[in-house]
Scaffold this active site. Structure first.
Site, PDB file in Angstrom:
ATOM      1  N   ALA A 129       0.842  -1.201   0.000  1.00 33.35           N
ATOM      2  CA  ALA A 129       0.000   0.000   0.000  1.00 33.35           C
ATOM      3  C   ALA A 129       0.877   1.251   0.000  1.00 33.35           C
ATOM      4  O   ALA A 129       1.452   1.608   1.026  1.00 33.35           O
ATOM      5  CB  ALA A 129      -0.912  -0.019   1.222  1.00 33.35           C
ATOM      6  N   ARG A 258       8.351  -4.620 -11.993  1.00 32.29           N
ATOM      7  CA  ARG A 258       7.989  -4.018 -13.299  1.00 32.29           C
ATOM      8  C   ARG A 258       8.133  -5.026 -14.450  1.00 32.29           C
ATOM      9  O   ARG A 258       7.241  -5.094 -15.310  1.00 32.29           O
ATOM     10  CB  ARG A 258       8.783  -2.733 -13.556  1.00 32.29           C
ATOM     11  N   LEU A 356     -11.729  -6.882 -35.727  1.00 34.60           N
ATOM     12  CA  LEU A 356     -12.814  -7.870 -35.786  1.00 34.60           C
ATOM     13  C   LEU A 356     -14.200  -7.241 -35.706  1.00 34.60           C
ATOM     14  O   LEU A 356     -15.212  -7.951 -35.677  1.00 34.60           O
ATOM     15  CB  LEU A 356     -12.635  -8.937 -34.713  1.00 34.60           C
ATOM     16  N   GLU A 381       2.222   0.275 -10.857  1.00 32.98           N
ATOM     17  CA  GLU A 381       3.694   0.088 -10.862  1.00 32.98           C
ATOM     18  C   GLU A 381       4.400   1.221 -11.614  1.00 32.98           C
ATOM     19  O   GLU A 381       5.374   0.986 -12.325  1.00 32.98           O
ATOM     20  CB  GLU A 381       4.070  -1.245 -11.494  1.00 32.98           C
ATOM     21  N   THR A 383       3.076   4.853 -13.758  1.00 30.17           N
ATOM     22  CA  THR A 383       2.300   5.020 -15.000  1.00 30.17           C
ATOM     23  C   THR A 383       3.250   5.020 -16.198  1.00 30.17           C
ATOM     24  O   THR A 383       4.475   5.084 -16.046  1.00 30.17           O
ATOM     25  CB  THR A 383       1.542   6.365 -14.979  1.00 30.17           C
TER      26      THR A 383
HETATM   27  C1  LIG Z   1      -6.422  -1.516 -10.423  1.00 28.84           C
HETATM   28  C2  LIG Z   1      -5.363  -0.754  -9.704  1.00 28.84           C
HETATM   29  C3  LIG Z   1      -4.531  -1.430  -8.818  1.00 28.84           C
HETATM   30  C4  LIG Z   1      -3.565  -0.725  -8.112  1.00 28.84           C
HETATM   31  N1  LIG Z   1      -2.791  -1.396  -7.184  1.00 28.84           N
HETATM   32  C5  LIG Z   1      -1.971  -0.687  -6.371  1.00 28.84           C
HETATM   33  C6  LIG Z   1      -1.281  -1.324  -5.289  1.00 28.84           C
HETATM   34  O1  LIG Z   1      -1.347  -2.543  -5.107  1.00 28.84           O
HETATM   35  N2  LIG Z   1      -0.575  -0.545  -4.436  1.00 28.84           N
HETATM   36  C7  LIG Z   1      -0.477   0.802  -4.592  1.00 28.84           C
HETATM   37  O2  LIG Z   1       0.166   1.452  -3.782  1.00 28.84           O
HETATM   38  N3  LIG Z   1      -1.097   1.445  -5.630  1.00 28.84           N
HETATM   39  C8  LIG Z   1      -1.828   0.726  -6.512  1.00 28.84           C
HETATM   40  N4  LIG Z   1      -2.496   1.365  -7.529  1.00 28.84           N
HETATM   41  C9  LIG Z   1      -2.351   2.792  -7.696  1.00 28.84           C
HETATM   42  C10 LIG Z   1      -1.443   3.162  -8.861  1.00 28.84           C
HETATM   43  O3  LIG Z   1      -0.136   2.751  -8.615  1.00 28.84           O
HETATM   44  C11 LIG Z   1      -1.596   4.681  -9.053  1.00 28.84           C
HETATM   45  O4  LIG Z   1      -2.869   4.925  -9.576  1.00 28.84           O
HETATM   46  C12 LIG Z   1      -0.522   5.238  -9.957  1.00 28.84           C
HETATM   47  O5  LIG Z   1       0.718   5.198  -9.318  1.00 28.84           O
HETATM   48  C13 LIG Z   1      -0.817   6.673 -10.380  1.00 28.84           C
HETATM   49  O6  LIG Z   1      -1.037   7.465  -9.272  1.00 28.84           O
HETATM   50  P1  LIG Z   1      -2.322   8.443  -9.210  1.00 28.84           P
HETATM   51  O7  LIG Z   1      -3.496   7.596  -9.485  1.00 28.84           O
HETATM   52  O8  LIG Z   1      -2.291   9.199  -7.946  1.00 28.84           O
HETATM   53  O9  LIG Z   1      -2.137   9.397 -10.444  1.00 28.84           O
HETATM   54  P2  LIG Z   1      -1.257  10.711 -10.548  1.00 28.84           P
HETATM   55  O10 LIG Z   1       0.102  10.496  -9.969  1.00 28.84           O
HETATM   56  O11 LIG Z   1      -2.048  11.844 -10.014  1.00 28.84           O
HETATM   57  O12 LIG Z   1      -1.121  10.838 -12.118  1.00 28.84           O
HETATM   58  C14 LIG Z   1      -2.197  11.250 -12.943  1.00 28.84           C
HETATM   59  C15 LIG Z   1      -1.672  11.367 -14.366  1.00 28.84           C
HETATM   60  O13 LIG Z   1      -0.609  12.325 -14.407  1.00 28.84           O
HETATM   61  C16 LIG Z   1       0.571  11.749 -14.925  1.00 28.84           C
HETATM   62  N5  LIG Z   1       1.726  12.282 -14.217  1.00 28.84           N
HETATM   63  C17 LIG Z   1       1.921  12.360 -12.876  1.00 28.84           C
HETATM   64  N6  LIG Z   1       3.125  12.900 -12.605  1.00 28.84           N
HETATM   65  C18 LIG Z   1       3.715  13.170 -13.790  1.00 28.84           C
HETATM   66  C19 LIG Z   1       4.962  13.717 -14.166  1.00 28.84           C
HETATM   67  N7  LIG Z   1       5.859  14.120 -13.266  1.00 28.84           N
HETATM   68  N8  LIG Z   1       5.235  13.847 -15.498  1.00 28.84           N
HETATM   69  C20 LIG Z   1       4.326  13.450 -16.429  1.00 28.84           C
HETATM   70  N9  LIG Z   1       3.123  12.918 -16.140  1.00 28.84           N
HETATM   71  C21 LIG Z   1       2.819  12.769 -14.831  1.00 28.84           C
HETATM   72  C22 LIG Z   1       0.450  10.267 -14.664  1.00 28.84           C
HETATM   73  O14 LIG Z   1       1.219   9.516 -15.579  1.00 28.84           O
HETATM   74  C23 LIG Z   1      -1.046  10.070 -14.878  1.00 28.84           C
HETATM   75  O15 LIG Z   1      -1.324   9.934 -16.247  1.00 28.84           O
HETATM   76  C24 LIG Z   1      -3.422   0.669  -8.300  1.00 28.84           C
HETATM   77  C25 LIG Z   1      -4.238   1.334  -9.218  1.00 28.84           C
HETATM   78  C26 LIG Z   1      -5.192   0.647  -9.912  1.00 28.84           C
HETATM   79  C27 LIG Z   1      -6.082   1.392 -10.883  1.00 28.84           C
END
Ligand SMILES: Cc1cc2nc3c(=O)[nH]c(=O)nc-3n(C[C@H](O)[C@H](O)[C@H](O)COP(=O)(O)OP(=O)(O)OC[C@H]3O[C@@H](n4cnc5c(N)ncnc54)[C@H](O)[C@@H]3O)c2cc1C
Length: 404
Positions: A129, A258, A356, A381, A383
């Site tokens: 987490a 990753r 398809l 892991e 984005t």
């Molecule tokens: C199904 C699912 C399972 C998950 N499992 C886990 C888990 O087991 N443990 C856990 O801790 N988390 C987990 N997550 C969370 C996931 O790791 C986060 O959603 C992810 O790290 C992105 O964080 P955020 O959602 O806060 O988006 P943000 O960090 O707010 O990002 C939003 C958008 O902005 C972009 N962005 C952010 N910063 C930058 C930058 N500096 N430069 C360019 N673009 C940027 C991102 O690429 C993204 O497109 C899970 C998420 C999902 C949907």
């Protein structure tokens, strides 16, 4: 020396796991996509018994010193499992992400104490987490706190989107690795990882998400309210140095995970490509390899391009895994593999649906599901954008402060 041929051992395992994916996962894939919060207990118990609680394909119970095939075999196996079904693969009981964090940052005593439980008894899960309502990509912004109180740490905060969070925190004798700050003013240097055993008072699951894809896997919100964990559950040394070493230690978890996410993405992409190839064949359309490019149909060109992209992602993934197996630092290669595979599988599954037409869009087939399942590989892991940024930083020699 890197070798692109899999060993006999790896090929045998690949064949065995493919059979499992085909016979035990594909037939229930649609059902557990529709019944999002139910668990396929027969399948989960069978896999737990078959794998003896090891991350499937991992072979050895715990990482050995020196070269091995462990990470490569995991990638090969996980591609097969995800070809079967990515949501079901993610819901399999094992030490998972939480275990990877313990393996990357734990002391030998902690590895024994926390990982031994995965070799028998009832099915168990471990989760990690990190993500919070106000912090995802930038993990240095973590707000969950850990305050020392004698022989304990007291955790307070909220974690969201935790994969297998429900199973790890409440439904098995597993654990959750929770990232928290011991000193907000210290930024990254203050962030440490803590193992919170399932059922610890003060840890609650408050929500399980309804999702677009990988719906067989639970994704939970966890709340920590004065949650007390023993002092020696802090991963690594219990002495808390005011340096970023601890943070780097837990970040090293991603070097191992990753490539695994990339392998899972590749499995979904391959499922879509196999399905398109078989369907075209049924309609009398064969992809003509070896014909000069200008004589190919647009469909053939699209299909070959998708195959080439998938193979490129696989080679990057195997390289990142091979480097780990050979004790080489692979942060750059792990991010490259993850970024490439996430992008490729998203494109392939969308294109497959497009090629398809109505068949691709219908819920009677799995193609539309694979398109939904694919997208997560661009999100968790790190984005797509974050992994690309890590690649840029490492190639150009910038620090995270200089390029963010
Ligand atoms: C199904 C699912 C399972 C998950 N499992 C886990 C888990 O087991 N443990 C856990 O801790 N988390 C987990 N997550 C969370 C996931 O790791 C986060 O959603 C992810 O790290 C992105 O964080 P955020 O959602 O806060 O988006 P943000 O960090 O707010 O990002 C939003 C958008 O902005 C972009 N962005 C952010 N910063 C930058 C930058 N500096 N430069 C360019 N673009 C940027 C991102 O690429 C993204 O497109 C899970 C998420 C999902 C949907």
């Amino acid at each position: 020396m890197i070798d692109f041929e899999l060993s006999e051992n790896a090929t045998n395992q690949q064949r065995m796991i493919h059979a499992l994916a085909e016979q035990a996962m594909r037939p229930i894939a649609r059902e557990y996509d529709e019944r999002e919060h139910e668990k396929p207990w027969d399948f989960l118990t069978m896999v737990w018994q078959l794998s003896g609680g090891n991350p499937i394909g991992g072979g050895e119970k715990r990482p050995k010193e020196g070269p091995s095939e462990r990470n490569l075999m995991m990638c090969v196996s996980i591609e097969e499992l995800s070809w079967g079904d990515a949501g079901l693969y993610l819901s399999i009981p094992n030490s998972g992400l939480g275990g990877a964090a313990v393996a990357a940052a734990g002391t030998p005593e902690q590895k024994e104490r926390f990982l031994a439980r995965f070799s028998g008894g009832k099915p168990k899960w471990a989760a990690m987490a990190i993500t919070e309502p106000g912090c995802g990509s930038d993990s240095s912004a973590i707000q969950t706190t850990a305050v020392r109180d004698g022989d304990h740490w007291i955790l307070n905060g909220t974690k969201i989107f935790c994969t297998s969070g429900l199973m790890a925190a409440e439904k098995s004798e597993g654990f959750v690795v929770v990232w928290a700050t011991v000193d907000k003013a210290a930024g990254r240097a203050g962030i440490k990882a803590f193992v919170v055993e399932a059922g610890t008072p003060g840890m609650y699951v408050t929500k399980v998400e309804n999702k677009l894809g990988i719906r067989a896997s639970d994704t939970a919100t966890l709340v920590f309210e004065d949650c007390r964990v023993p002092h020696n559950n802090i991963l690594g040394s219990p002495e808390v140095p005011k340096t970023t070493e601890g943070f780097k230690g837990v970040m090293a978890t991603f070097d191992a995970t990753r490539p695994i996410v990339a392998a899972s993405a590749i499995g979904v992409g391959r499922a879509a490509l196999d399905f398109v190839r078989d369907t075209l064949k049924e309609h009398g359309i064969e992809i003509r390899y070896g014909v000069s490019t200008h004589r190919l149909t647009a469909l053939e060109r699209d299909f070959m391009e998708m195959e080439a992209q998938l193979e490129a992602a696989r080679l990057l993934t195997w390289r990142a895994a091979w480097m780990m197996d050979n004790g080489l630092r692979n942060s750059l290669e792990a991010s490259m593999a993850k970024a490439k595979a996430g992008l490729v599988v998203t494109h392939i599954t969308q294109k497959a649906v497009e090629l398809l037409g109505p068949l691709g869009y219908s819920r009677t087939l799995l193609l539309e599901k694979w398109m939904r399942d694919a997208k997560i590989n661009d999100i968790f892991e790190g984005t797509q954008q974050i992994n690309q940024m890590i690649v840029a930083r490492r190639i150009l020699g910038y620090s995270s402060k200089e390029l963010s």
